[in-house]
Scaffold this active site. Structure first.
Site, PDB file in Angstrom:
ATOM      1  N   LYS A  27       6.272  -4.225  -5.952  1.00 44.23           N
ATOM      2  CA  LYS A  27       5.111  -5.109  -6.144  1.00 44.23           C
ATOM      3  C   LYS A  27       5.543  -6.560  -6.280  1.00 44.23           C
ATOM      4  O   LYS A  27       4.875  -7.464  -5.775  1.00 44.23           O
ATOM      5  CB  LYS A  27       4.302  -4.657  -7.352  1.00 44.23           C
ATOM      6  CG  LYS A  27       3.512  -3.394  -7.055  1.00 44.23           C
ATOM      7  CD  LYS A  27       2.758  -2.904  -8.254  1.00 44.23           C
ATOM      8  CE  LYS A  27       2.042  -1.604  -7.937  1.00 44.23           C
ATOM      9  NZ  LYS A  27       1.483  -0.970  -9.124  1.00 44.23           N
ATOM     10  N   LYS A  49       0.203   1.703   8.692  1.00 45.41           N
ATOM     11  CA  LYS A  49      -0.505   2.506   7.688  1.00 45.41           C
ATOM     12  C   LYS A  49      -1.775   1.768   7.263  1.00 45.41           C
ATOM     13  O   LYS A  49      -1.714   0.560   7.006  1.00 45.41           O
ATOM     14  CB  LYS A  49       0.423   2.697   6.481  1.00 45.41           C
ATOM     15  CG  LYS A  49      -0.248   3.364   5.311  1.00 45.41           C
ATOM     16  CD  LYS A  49       0.653   3.350   4.070  1.00 45.41           C
ATOM     17  CE  LYS A  49      -0.033   4.000   2.903  1.00 45.41           C
ATOM     18  NZ  LYS A  49      -0.410   3.227   1.791  1.00 45.41           N
ATOM     19  N   LYS A  93      -5.237  -1.739   2.232  1.00 48.23           N
ATOM     20  CA  LYS A  93      -5.981  -2.991   2.014  1.00 48.23           C
ATOM     21  C   LYS A  93      -5.040  -4.189   2.048  1.00 48.23           C
ATOM     22  O   LYS A  93      -5.442  -5.285   2.414  1.00 48.23           O
ATOM     23  CB  LYS A  93      -6.797  -2.947   0.731  1.00 48.23           C
ATOM     24  CG  LYS A  93      -5.986  -2.759  -0.509  1.00 48.23           C
ATOM     25  CD  LYS A  93      -6.892  -2.663  -1.716  1.00 48.23           C
ATOM     26  CE  LYS A  93      -6.131  -2.227  -2.935  1.00 48.23           C
ATOM     27  NZ  LYS A  93      -5.464  -0.921  -2.840  1.00 48.23           N
TER      28      LYS A  93
HETATM   29  P1  ADP Z   1      -3.848   0.696  -0.378  1.00 48.26           P
HETATM   30  O1  ADP Z   1      -2.600   0.957   0.448  1.00 48.26           O
HETATM   31  O2  ADP Z   1      -5.040   0.402   0.477  1.00 48.26           O
HETATM   32  O3  ADP Z   1      -3.604  -0.345  -1.454  1.00 48.26           O
HETATM   33  P2  ADP Z   1      -3.636   2.559  -2.544  1.00 48.26           P
HETATM   34  O4  ADP Z   1      -2.168   2.341  -2.623  1.00 48.26           O
HETATM   35  O5  ADP Z   1      -4.518   2.020  -3.630  1.00 48.26           O
HETATM   36  O6  ADP Z   1      -4.182   2.053  -1.122  1.00 48.26           O
HETATM   37  O7  ADP Z   1      -3.884   4.122  -2.377  1.00 48.26           O
HETATM   38  C1  ADP Z   1      -4.663   4.959  -3.201  1.00 48.26           C
HETATM   39  C2  ADP Z   1      -4.459   6.388  -2.732  1.00 48.26           C
HETATM   40  O8  ADP Z   1      -4.843   6.548  -1.351  1.00 48.26           O
HETATM   41  C3  ADP Z   1      -3.004   6.827  -2.823  1.00 48.26           C
HETATM   42  O9  ADP Z   1      -2.944   8.130  -3.354  1.00 48.26           O
HETATM   43  C4  ADP Z   1      -2.491   6.826  -1.399  1.00 48.26           C
HETATM   44  O10 ADP Z   1      -1.549   7.847  -1.194  1.00 48.26           O
HETATM   45  C5  ADP Z   1      -3.767   7.092  -0.582  1.00 48.26           C
HETATM   46  N1  ADP Z   1      -3.678   6.333   0.693  1.00 48.26           N
HETATM   47  C6  ADP Z   1      -3.829   5.003   0.839  1.00 48.26           C
HETATM   48  N2  ADP Z   1      -3.715   4.620   2.133  1.00 48.26           N
HETATM   49  C7  ADP Z   1      -3.466   5.761   2.835  1.00 48.26           C
HETATM   50  C8  ADP Z   1      -3.244   6.028   4.230  1.00 48.26           C
HETATM   51  N3  ADP Z   1      -3.272   5.071   5.143  1.00 48.26           N
HETATM   52  N4  ADP Z   1      -3.008   7.308   4.589  1.00 48.26           N
HETATM   53  C9  ADP Z   1      -3.001   8.312   3.665  1.00 48.26           C
HETATM   54  N5  ADP Z   1      -3.211   8.116   2.338  1.00 48.26           N
HETATM   55  C10 ADP Z   1      -3.442   6.862   1.915  1.00 48.26           C
END
Ligand code: ADP
Ligand code: TRP
Length: 324
Positions: A110, A189, A192
Site C-alpha cells: 500500500k 485485473k 478500482k
Molecule cells: P479492488 O482491487 O477494486 O480495490 P478489493 O481489493 O477491495 O478490490 O477487493 C475486495 C474483494 O474482491 C477481494 O476479496 C478480492 O479478492 C475480490 N476481487 C477484487 N477484484 C477482483 C477481480 N478482478 N477478480 C476477482 N476477484 C476480485
C-alpha cells in the site's frame, strides 16, 4: 460454524468484487452462522474524505442487501458501531511482536502504491485480528491477498492464549476460489485502483459503453480466435449459460465472428443477469433509513458477542471489569 468477513467501503463494488468475493459470501449464508461487516475503521487507513466514508459505507450496505445478503440469516453491521473491537485491538497490540507486522506485505504494497505510511496502516492486521477474534470466528472467507492476515491473526491469538490462558478461537482461512481473476475493460485485473471496472450498479448505458470499448487483439473477423485469450470471452464465461458459452467458443474457434458481435451479446447478458439485483437496489435507495436500521440491528447482535469476549480478555490480562 461461524463464518466472518469484512468488506472495506473504499469504492463502488464492481463485477470483479462480485464474482471474486461477494457471491461466495452470499452463498455461505446457507447452513452457516454468518457475520459480515463493513470495515469502515479499516477504510480510514487510506484517508478518504468524510463524505466518501459515509457514501461508500451506505453503498456497500445497499449493494450487499441487493445482491442477496439476508439480514435475518446473517449478522450484518458497520464495524465502527461496535467500537469494542478497537479496545481489543489494544490488548492484542500489547502481545504482537513488531517483527510480525514488519513482515506483512500489504503494508509495503500500500505504501508502494502511494498511501501515507501512517500508524493505522501499519497496525491494520491487528485490528483485523481483533475483528476475527472478538466474534470467535471459525472460518474467514477472503481473497488470496488476505491469507497472510489470517495467519497473523492465528499467531496473535496464540501469543495471547499462551500468555493469559485460552480466550480466543484460532480461525482458519477459506480462500475464495474465484473464477480466476476477472479482467477489467483494459485487460488488467479489474480493480478500482486501475479505473477499469464495470460497477455492479452503474447506469446501463455506461455499462454498454464500457463493454463496447473492452480491449481485444486485432485478429480479423474471418480468422479463428482463441477464446482463452479474449477479455470479452472471460466475462461471458461468468454470465452466459453453459449452452450459450459453448456456442460462443465454437464461433471463436471457427472464425467469421467479430469481437464486436460478442461484445453486443455480452452487454445484453450482463444487463439481464443483474436486472433483479438492480431492481432490489432501486427499492433500497428509496429507503436509506431501512438500510441504516438494518445495520443498527446487526450491530446490536454483534455487540452482545463482542462485549462478552472483550470482558473475558480484560479479565485475562488483569484489567477486570470497568470501574467507571
Ligand atoms: P479492488 O482491487 O477494486 O480495490 P478489493 O481489493 O477491495 O478490490 O477487493 C475486495 C474483494 O474482491 C477481494 O476479496 C478480492 O479478492 C475480490 N476481487 C477484487 N477484484 C477482483 C477481480 N478482478 N477478480 C476477482 N476477484 C476480485
Ligand atoms: N482487510 C480486508 C480486505 O481488505 C477487510 C477486512 C477487515 C476483513 N477486517 C476483516 C476481512 C476481518 C476478513 C476478516 O479485504
Amino acid at each position: 460454524m461461524r463464518v466472518l468477513s469484512g468488506i472495506q467501503p473504499s469504492g463502488r463494488l464492481h463485477i470483479g468484487n462480485y464474482f471474486g468475493a461477494m457471491r461466495q459470501h452470499i452463498k455461505m449464508q446457507e447452513g452457516n452462522d454468518c457475520f459480515y461487516f463493513i470495515a469502515d475503521f479499516h477504510a480510514l487507513t487510506s484517508n478518504p474524505s468524510p463524505k466518501e466514508v459515509a457514501d461508500f459505507t451506505l453503498d456497500v450496505a445497499m449493494s450487499y442487501l441487493a445482491m442477496g445478503l439476508d439480514p435475518e440469516k446473517t449478522v450484518f453491521w458497520r464495524q465502527s458501531d461496535v467500537p469494542e473491537v478497537t479496545e481489543l485491538t489494544w490488548l492484542l497490540s500489547c502481545v504482537t511482536p513488531m517483527g510480525l507486522l514488519h513482515r506483512c506485505t500489504s503494508y509495503k504494497d500500500k505504501v508502494a502504491q502511494g498511501l501515507t505510511p501512517n500508524h493505522g496502516l501499519f497496525a491494520y492486521p491487528v485490528l483485523q485480528a481483533a475483528d476475527i477474534l472478538i466474534y470467535k470466528s471459525n472460518v474467514v472467507p477472503v481473497g488470496a491477498d488476505q491469507k497472510q492476515h489470517i495467519e497473523v491473526t492465528r499467531d496473535i491469538a496464540g501469543y495471547f492464549n499462551n500468555t493469559y490462558g485460552e480466550v480466543f478461537v484460532l480461525p482458519t482461512d477459506h480462500i475464495i476460489e474465484s473464477v480466476a481473476v476477472v479482467p477489467g475493460v483494459d485487460g488488467r485485473k479489474m480493480s478500482k485502483s486501475y479505473g477499469n471496472t464495470i460497477e455492479l450498479f452503474e447506469p446501463e448505458k455506461s455499462i454498454k459503453n464500457k463493454i463496447m470499448k473492452i480491449v481485444t487483439d486485432s485478429t480479423p473477423v474471418e480468422a479463428p480466435k482463441d477464446p482463452d485469450k479474449c477479455n470479452v470471452f472471460a466475462l461471458l464465461k461468468l454470465v452466459a449459460s453453459k449452452e450459450e458459452l459453448k456456442q460462443w467458443e465454437d464461433k471463436y474457434r471457427k472464425g467469421g465472428t467479430g469481437y464486436g458481435e460478442a461484445k453486443k451479446r455480452l452487454v445484453e447478458i450482463i444487463i439481464e443477469y443483474f436486472k433483479p439485483f438492480r431492481q432490489k437496489r432501486a427499492e433500497l435507495e428509496k429507503n436509506p433509513d431501512y438500510v441504516k436500521e438494518t445495520l443498527a440491528k446487526g450491530a446490536r447482535r454483534a455487540k452482545a458477542i463482542a462485549q462478552a469476549t472483550l470482558m473475558e480478555a480484560r479479565r485475562a490480562v488483569g484489567l477486570g471489569d470497568y470501574y467507571g
